[in-house]
Design a protein around this motif. Structure first.
Motif, PDB file in Angstrom:
ATOM      1  N   GLN A   1      -2.771 110.108  94.380  1.00 29.37           N
ATOM      2  CA  GLN A   1      -2.389 109.810  92.913  1.00 29.37           C
ATOM      3  C   GLN A   1      -3.416 110.476  92.137  1.00 29.37           C
ATOM      4  O   GLN A   1      -3.782 110.121  91.130  1.00 29.37           O
ATOM      5  CB  GLN A   1      -1.829 108.622  92.227  1.00 29.37           C
ATOM      6  N   GLY A   2      -4.984 110.899  92.387  1.00 27.65           N
ATOM      7  CA  GLY A   2      -5.876 111.805  91.724  1.00 27.65           C
ATOM      8  C   GLY A   2      -7.021 111.059  92.722  1.00 27.65           C
ATOM      9  O   GLY A   2      -6.672 110.382  93.782  1.00 27.65           O
ATOM     10  N   LYS A   3      -8.017 111.005  91.463  1.00 28.87           N
ATOM     11  CA  LYS A   3      -9.694 110.371  92.441  1.00 28.87           C
ATOM     12  C   LYS A   3      -9.727 109.198  91.324  1.00 28.87           C
ATOM     13  O   LYS A   3      -9.333 109.069  89.642  1.00 28.87           O
ATOM     14  CB  LYS A   3     -10.685 111.803  91.551  1.00 28.87           C
ATOM     15  N   HIS A   4     -10.655 108.034  91.590  1.00 31.52           N
ATOM     16  CA  HIS A   4     -10.443 107.313  91.105  1.00 31.52           C
ATOM     17  C   HIS A   4     -11.921 106.367  91.642  1.00 31.52           C
ATOM     18  O   HIS A   4     -12.246 107.204  92.447  1.00 31.52           O
ATOM     19  CB  HIS A   4      -9.726 105.727  91.689  1.00 31.52           C
ATOM     20  N   GLY A   5     -12.537 105.954  90.425  1.00 31.50           N
ATOM     21  CA  GLY A   5     -13.804 105.282  90.476  1.00 31.50           C
ATOM     22  C   GLY A   5     -14.434 104.033  89.705  1.00 31.50           C
ATOM     23  O   GLY A   5     -13.281 103.976  88.806  1.00 31.50           O
ATOM     24  N   PHE A   6     -15.019 103.573  89.852  1.00 28.39           N
ATOM     25  CA  PHE A   6     -15.295 101.882  89.345  1.00 28.39           C
ATOM     26  C   PHE A   6     -16.997 102.459  89.094  1.00 28.39           C
ATOM     27  O   PHE A   6     -17.975 102.535  90.559  1.00 28.39           O
ATOM     28  CB  PHE A   6     -14.822 101.081  89.352  1.00 28.39           C
ATOM     29  N   THR A   7     -17.641 101.705  88.305  1.00 24.41           N
ATOM     30  CA  THR A   7     -18.582 101.257  88.124  1.00 24.41           C
ATOM     31  C   THR A   7     -19.057  99.921  88.563  1.00 24.41           C
ATOM     32  O   THR A   7     -18.639  98.633  88.649  1.00 24.41           O
ATOM     33  CB  THR A   7     -19.644 100.875  87.098  1.00 24.41           C
ATOM     34  N   ALA A   8     -20.215  99.635  89.915  1.00 24.06           N
ATOM     35  CA  ALA A   8     -20.665  98.982  90.738  1.00 24.06           C
ATOM     36  C   ALA A   8     -22.053  99.032  91.110  1.00 24.06           C
ATOM     37  O   ALA A   8     -23.281  99.694  90.928  1.00 24.06           O
ATOM     38  CB  ALA A   8     -19.876  98.950  92.077  1.00 24.06           C
TER      39      ALA A   8
END
Length: 154
Positions: A31-38
């Protein structure tokens, strides 16, 4: 202090006294590229090479990260807008470019394959085996007491 009497907000304030760097954890999915700040990231082992990321169970990218290869992108001081973009405050024009699943021009990146996953209460602890990495000179983006901060050598 008795565990039952812990004030969660004050505990969070206490945890915030530990200064950290800022990372963006990214992955590719059908479904595409995903990310989050951690900012909850740590090295675990050199042999085998392992790292750990603590992911809030409410993080929208978590389902895409489970049992998937991922990249930890360590951000530079000037990449605050990138951190905010992946923290749920996206800009119309993303303030970064992709290089595969990497955030281009990060201070460092670590590409991982899934190794293990553990229950961490309201978080999931994801351990990855390092497959590739690179780093550059620069000033890291810091996080302290709920705010971005500056990291300077003594």
């Amino acid at each position: 202090m008795d565990e039952a009497a812990l004030d969660v907000r004050e505990l969070r304030n206490c945890f915030g006294r530990f200064a950290t760097g800022v990372t963006v954890v990214t992955c590719a999915h059908e479904q595409g590229k995903h990310g989050f700040t951690a900012n909850s990231f740590t090295s675990v082992s050199l042999d085998p090479p392992l790292v750990l990321v603590s992911v809030d169970r409410r993080t929208r990218a978590l389902p895409f990260l489970k049992d998937n290869h991922f990249t930890i992108n360590m951000l530079k001081e000037e990449q605050r807008s990138v951190a905010m973009h992946f923290a749920g405050k996206p800009e119309t024009n993303p303030p970064f470019e992709w290089e595969g699943t990497r955030v281009k021009n990060s201070l460092a990146y670590i590409e991982c394959e899934p190794w293990a996953e553990y229950d961490g209460g309201d978080h999931v602890l994801i351990v990855g085996k390092v497959k590739k990495f690179d780093y550059h000179d620069g000033v890291p983006l810091g996080f302290y007491s709920g705010n971005f901060s500056k990291v300077e050598p003594l």
